[in-house]
Scaffold this motif. Structure first.
Motif, PDB file in Angstrom:
ATOM      1  N   ALA A  79       0.715  -1.195   0.224  1.00 24.17           N
ATOM      2  CA  ALA A  79       0.104  -0.162   0.075  1.00 24.17           C
ATOM      3  C   ALA A  79       0.917   1.346  -0.137  1.00 24.17           C
ATOM      4  O   ALA A  79       0.640   2.164  -0.696  1.00 24.17           O
ATOM      5  N   LEU A  80       2.063   1.233   0.810  1.00 22.59           N
ATOM      6  CA  LEU A  80       2.885   2.401   0.726  1.00 22.59           C
ATOM      7  C   LEU A  80       3.703   2.573  -0.402  1.00 22.59           C
ATOM      8  O   LEU A  80       3.648   3.587  -1.047  1.00 22.59           O
ATOM      9  N   VAL A  81       3.906   1.504  -1.176  1.00 21.24           N
ATOM     10  CA  VAL A  81       4.536   1.595  -2.443  1.00 21.24           C
ATOM     11  C   VAL A  81       3.703   2.249  -3.497  1.00 21.24           C
ATOM     12  O   VAL A  81       3.910   3.263  -4.386  1.00 21.24           O
ATOM     13  N   SER A  82       2.516   1.687  -3.361  1.00 21.84           N
ATOM     14  CA  SER A  82       1.363   2.035  -4.454  1.00 21.84           C
ATOM     15  C   SER A  82       0.986   3.550  -4.162  1.00 21.84           C
ATOM     16  O   SER A  82       0.694   4.425  -4.883  1.00 21.84           O
ATOM     17  N   MET A  83       1.269   4.260  -3.179  1.00 22.80           N
ATOM     18  CA  MET A  83       1.058   5.367  -2.864  1.00 22.80           C
ATOM     19  C   MET A  83       2.336   6.443  -2.818  1.00 22.80           C
ATOM     20  O   MET A  83       2.323   7.570  -2.856  1.00 22.80           O
ATOM     21  N   GLY A  84       3.365   5.866  -3.344  1.00 21.46           N
ATOM     22  CA  GLY A  84       4.506   6.684  -3.607  1.00 21.46           C
ATOM     23  C   GLY A  84       5.314   7.066  -2.442  1.00 21.46           C
ATOM     24  O   GLY A  84       6.118   8.100  -2.392  1.00 21.46           O
ATOM     25  N   ILE A  85       5.234   6.244  -1.196  1.00 24.48           N
ATOM     26  CA  ILE A  85       5.959   6.573   0.027  1.00 24.48           C
ATOM     27  C   ILE A  85       7.072   5.589  -0.043  1.00 24.48           C
ATOM     28  O   ILE A  85       7.067   4.233  -0.041  1.00 24.48           O
ATOM     29  N   LYS A  86       8.346   6.003   0.467  1.00 25.24           N
ATOM     30  CA  LYS A  86       9.674   5.164   0.432  1.00 25.24           C
ATOM     31  C   LYS A  86       9.395   4.468   2.037  1.00 25.24           C
ATOM     32  O   LYS A  86       9.366   5.200   2.864  1.00 25.24           O
ATOM     33  N   HIS A  87       9.419   3.096   2.092  1.00 24.10           N
ATOM     34  CA  HIS A  87       9.293   2.694   3.258  1.00 24.10           C
ATOM     35  C   HIS A  87      10.774   1.954   3.839  1.00 24.10           C
ATOM     36  O   HIS A  87      10.734   1.260   5.090  1.00 24.10           O
ATOM     37  N   ASN A  88      11.922   2.265   3.211  1.00 21.49           N
ATOM     38  CA  ASN A  88      13.042   1.864   3.528  1.00 21.49           C
ATOM     39  C   ASN A  88      13.611   2.603   4.885  1.00 21.49           C
ATOM     40  O   ASN A  88      14.235   1.977   5.597  1.00 21.49           O
ATOM     41  N   SER A  89      13.303   3.754   5.168  1.00 19.62           N
ATOM     42  CA  SER A  89      13.559   4.436   6.438  1.00 19.62           C
ATOM     43  C   SER A  89      12.579   4.345   7.511  1.00 19.62           C
ATOM     44  O   SER A  89      12.891   5.139   8.422  1.00 19.62           O
ATOM     45  N   LEU A  90      11.646   3.706   7.284  1.00 20.93           N
ATOM     46  CA  LEU A  90      10.460   3.641   8.481  1.00 20.93           C
ATOM     47  C   LEU A  90      11.278   3.036   9.726  1.00 20.93           C
ATOM     48  O   LEU A  90      11.019   3.447  10.828  1.00 20.93           O
ATOM     49  N   GLU A  91      11.972   2.029   9.827  1.00 21.71           N
ATOM     50  CA  GLU A  91      12.655   1.289  11.039  1.00 21.71           C
ATOM     51  C   GLU A  91      13.639   2.483  11.744  1.00 21.71           C
ATOM     52  O   GLU A  91      13.456   2.308  12.803  1.00 21.71           O
ATOM     53  N   SER A  92      14.354   3.090  10.831  1.00 18.89           N
ATOM     54  CA  SER A  92      15.401   4.158  11.629  1.00 18.89           C
ATOM     55  C   SER A  92      14.400   5.310  12.266  1.00 18.89           C
ATOM     56  O   SER A  92      14.737   5.649  13.178  1.00 18.89           O
ATOM     57  N   TYR A  93      13.386   5.538  11.666  1.00 17.62           N
ATOM     58  CA  TYR A  93      12.429   6.848  12.064  1.00 17.62           C
ATOM     59  C   TYR A  93      11.777   6.306  13.253  1.00 17.62           C
ATOM     60  O   TYR A  93      11.586   7.168  14.041  1.00 17.62           O
ATOM     61  N   ALA A  94      11.421   5.090  13.271  1.00 19.75           N
ATOM     62  CA  ALA A  94      10.769   4.451  14.404  1.00 19.75           C
ATOM     63  C   ALA A  94      11.673   4.339  15.774  1.00 19.75           C
ATOM     64  O   ALA A  94      11.314   4.366  16.922  1.00 19.75           O
ATOM     65  N   GLN A  95      12.950   4.147  15.274  1.00 24.72           N
ATOM     66  CA  GLN A  95      14.119   3.989  16.492  1.00 24.72           C
ATOM     67  C   GLN A  95      14.691   5.360  16.818  1.00 24.72           C
ATOM     68  O   GLN A  95      16.008   5.181  17.360  1.00 24.72           O
ATOM     69  N   ARG A  96      14.369   6.737  16.618  1.00 24.54           N
ATOM     70  CA  ARG A  96      15.070   7.852  16.663  1.00 24.54           C
ATOM     71  C   ARG A  96      14.965   8.085  18.174  1.00 24.54           C
ATOM     72  O   ARG A  96      14.138   7.467  19.307  1.00 24.54           O
ATOM     73  N   ALA A  97      16.109   8.975  18.517  1.00 23.84           N
ATOM     74  CA  ALA A  97      16.439   9.226  20.031  1.00 23.84           C
ATOM     75  C   ALA A  97      15.675  10.111  20.338  1.00 23.84           C
ATOM     76  O   ALA A  97      14.999  10.086  21.670  1.00 23.84           O
ATOM     77  N   ARG A  98      15.035  11.146  19.962  1.00 22.13           N
ATOM     78  CA  ARG A  98      14.427  12.128  20.595  1.00 22.13           C
ATOM     79  C   ARG A  98      12.628  12.243  20.407  1.00 22.13           C
ATOM     80  O   ARG A  98      12.148  13.207  20.344  1.00 22.13           O
ATOM     81  N   ARG A  99      12.373  10.890  20.164  1.00 24.68           N
ATOM     82  CA  ARG A  99      10.744  10.910  19.861  1.00 24.68           C
ATOM     83  C   ARG A  99      10.164  10.895  21.223  1.00 24.68           C
ATOM     84  O   ARG A  99      10.708  10.361  22.165  1.00 24.68           O
ATOM     85  N   LEU A 100       9.173  11.471  21.061  1.00 21.36           N
ATOM     86  CA  LEU A 100       8.312  11.688  22.327  1.00 21.36           C
ATOM     87  C   LEU A 100       7.109  10.475  22.165  1.00 21.36           C
ATOM     88  O   LEU A 100       6.421   9.944  21.220  1.00 21.36           O
ATOM     89  N   VAL A 101       6.835   9.920  23.408  1.00 20.72           N
ATOM     90  CA  VAL A 101       5.965   8.939  23.797  1.00 20.72           C
ATOM     91  C   VAL A 101       4.571   9.396  24.195  1.00 20.72           C
ATOM     92  O   VAL A 101       4.870   9.938  25.360  1.00 20.72           O
ATOM     93  N   LEU A 102       3.654   8.933  23.690  1.00 19.63           N
ATOM     94  CA  LEU A 102       2.401   9.196  24.463  1.00 19.63           C
ATOM     95  C   LEU A 102       2.067   8.342  25.485  1.00 19.63           C
ATOM     96  O   LEU A 102       2.236   7.040  25.463  1.00 19.63           O
ATOM     97  N   PRO A 103       1.572   8.934  26.582  1.00 12.63           N
ATOM     98  CA  PRO A 103       1.105   7.897  27.775  1.00 12.63           C
ATOM     99  C   PRO A 103      -0.369   7.365  27.088  1.00 12.63           C
ATOM    100  O   PRO A 103      -0.948   7.649  26.408  1.00 12.63           O
ATOM    101  N   THR A 104      -0.266   6.018  27.772  1.00 10.09           N
ATOM    102  CA  THR A 104      -1.275   5.340  27.742  1.00 10.09           C
ATOM    103  C   THR A 104      -2.539   5.883  28.043  1.00 10.09           C
ATOM    104  O   THR A 104      -2.784   6.538  29.025  1.00 10.09           O
ATOM    105  N   PRO A 105      -3.759   5.959  26.923  1.00  3.56           N
ATOM    106  CA  PRO A 105      -4.929   7.039  27.121  1.00  3.56           C
ATOM    107  C   PRO A 105      -5.705   6.325  28.315  1.00  3.56           C
ATOM    108  O   PRO A 105      -5.801   5.055  28.241  1.00  3.56           O
ATOM    109  N   THR A 106      -6.035   6.966  29.273  1.00  7.93           N
ATOM    110  CA  THR A 106      -6.933   6.241  30.374  1.00  7.93           C
ATOM    111  C   THR A 106      -8.503   6.363  29.798  1.00  7.93           C
ATOM    112  O   THR A 106      -8.768   7.339  28.968  1.00  7.93           O
ATOM    113  N   GLN A 107      -9.303   5.456  30.287  1.00  7.48           N
ATOM    114  CA  GLN A 107     -10.710   5.358  30.127  1.00  7.48           C
ATOM    115  C   GLN A 107     -11.353   6.433  30.649  1.00  7.48           C
ATOM    116  O   GLN A 107     -11.320   6.641  32.143  1.00  7.48           O
ATOM    117  N   ALA A 108     -11.931   7.293  29.991  1.00  8.60           N
ATOM    118  CA  ALA A 108     -12.978   8.382  30.331  1.00  8.60           C
ATOM    119  C   ALA A 108     -14.073   7.789  31.239  1.00  8.60           C
ATOM    120  O   ALA A 108     -14.656   6.656  30.935  1.00  8.60           O
TER     121      ALA A 108
END
Length: 292
Positions: A79-108
């Motif tokens: 699907a990413l290839v058909s949309m014209g998006i490169k998927h080779n750098s997805l793994e390195s982007y997911a392991q970046r150092a300064r990424r912010l992690v969202l807390p687990t959403p609490t049930q309202a």
């Protein structure tokens, strides 16, 4: 940032939109922005939602093309290839150092609705009724309330009711007679409307009606018949008097002569007419002139 990522989210589409907006806010913070305009944040959130929707739709098509029910990583890559998006750098982007992690959403916590006054216990749905359908009404809705009272047939109640009705009728008739007939005041006052009493009719021997027993029903009928007969006799007498008067008038007209003079009756007695307007006219005597 204008969006707090740690607050509890709501359920449904609003909760997904809230989480996506928090993710876009984190990406803006990683890019070096300290604040974001609300309109710009909504635009970026709409773009991200459109991208994820198209990616999921294409992944589903590739999954169904391969005769599978659930998509796998290969379907997402296609699907990413058909949309014209490169998927080779997805793994390195997911392991970046300064990424912010969202807390687990609490049930309202769902707001408790103020329930209407409930009596008894509600009936649960049977097995053949889905749970999303409305619940059964309260138990008091099935209570049968009679709209009329059952008639009472005991002897004491019937006699008491008949006595009350008779008393009410007597009171109503007494008030009617007091308003339409002659009344006397209970006190010596000018205004006779206070404490009125029905005036007694004077009778020669009033004690006879109390001493002589009578049957009220039959004697009233006999009195009505007697009054009717008396009225009929009076009507016949008036009718006979009218006929006699007409007969006398006809005889009077027959006794008038051709010149307006009265004719003698068959018994050779003159008919005396008292009406001066139909007496015969007397011509005055004319004086004869003497010759010279």
């Amino acid at each position: 940032m204008t969006t707090n990522v740690s607050e509890p989210v709501m359920s449904g589409a609003a909760s997904r939109r809230k989480l996506l907006q928090a993710s876009v806010s984190c990406l803006c913070s990683e890019a070096g922005f300290s604040a974001v305009d609300e309109l710009s944040l909504e635009t970026l959130t709409e773009m991200m939602q459109s991208f994820l929707t198209e990616l999921g739709h294409s992944s589903r098509l590739y999954c169904e093309l391969s005769a599978r029910v659930e998509p796998v990583v290969g379907d997402v890559v296609m699907a990413l290839v058909s949309m014209g998006i490169k998927h080779n750098s997805l793994e390195s982007y997911a392991q970046r150092a300064r990424r912010l992690v969202l807390p687990t959403p609490t049930q309202a916590v769902a707001t408790k609705q103020i329930g209407i006054l409930q009596t008894g216990q509600k009936r649960p749905h049977p097995s053949h009724i889905p749970d999303h359908l409305p619940a059964f009404p309260d138990s008091h809705a099935y209570v049968q309330t009679p709209t009329h009272k059952q008639p009472q047939t005991d002897y004491e109640t019937i006699r008491e009711k008949a006595s009350c009705q008779k008393r009410d009728v007597e009171r109503a008739l007494t008030r009617f007679v007091a308003k339409t007939g002659e009344t006397q005041s209970f006190f010596l006052v000018e205004d006779l409307t206070h404490y009125p009493l029905i005036a007694c009719k004077p009778m020669d021997k009033p004690f006879l009606s109390a001493l002589l027993p009578r049957d009220q029903t039959f004697e009233e009928d006999e009195a009505a018949v007697h009054m009717q007969k008396q009225e009929e006799a009076n009507a016949e007498a008036i009718k006979a008097a009218k006929l006699d008067q007409e007969k006398e008038n006809n005889e009077m007209m027959d006794n008038l002569g051709p010149n307006g003079s009265l004719m003698e009756m068959s018994n050779s007695e003159p008919f005396i007419m008292e009406n001066p307007f139909i007496r015969p006219v007397k011509m005055p005597l004319s004086k004869k002139k003497s010759s010279p």
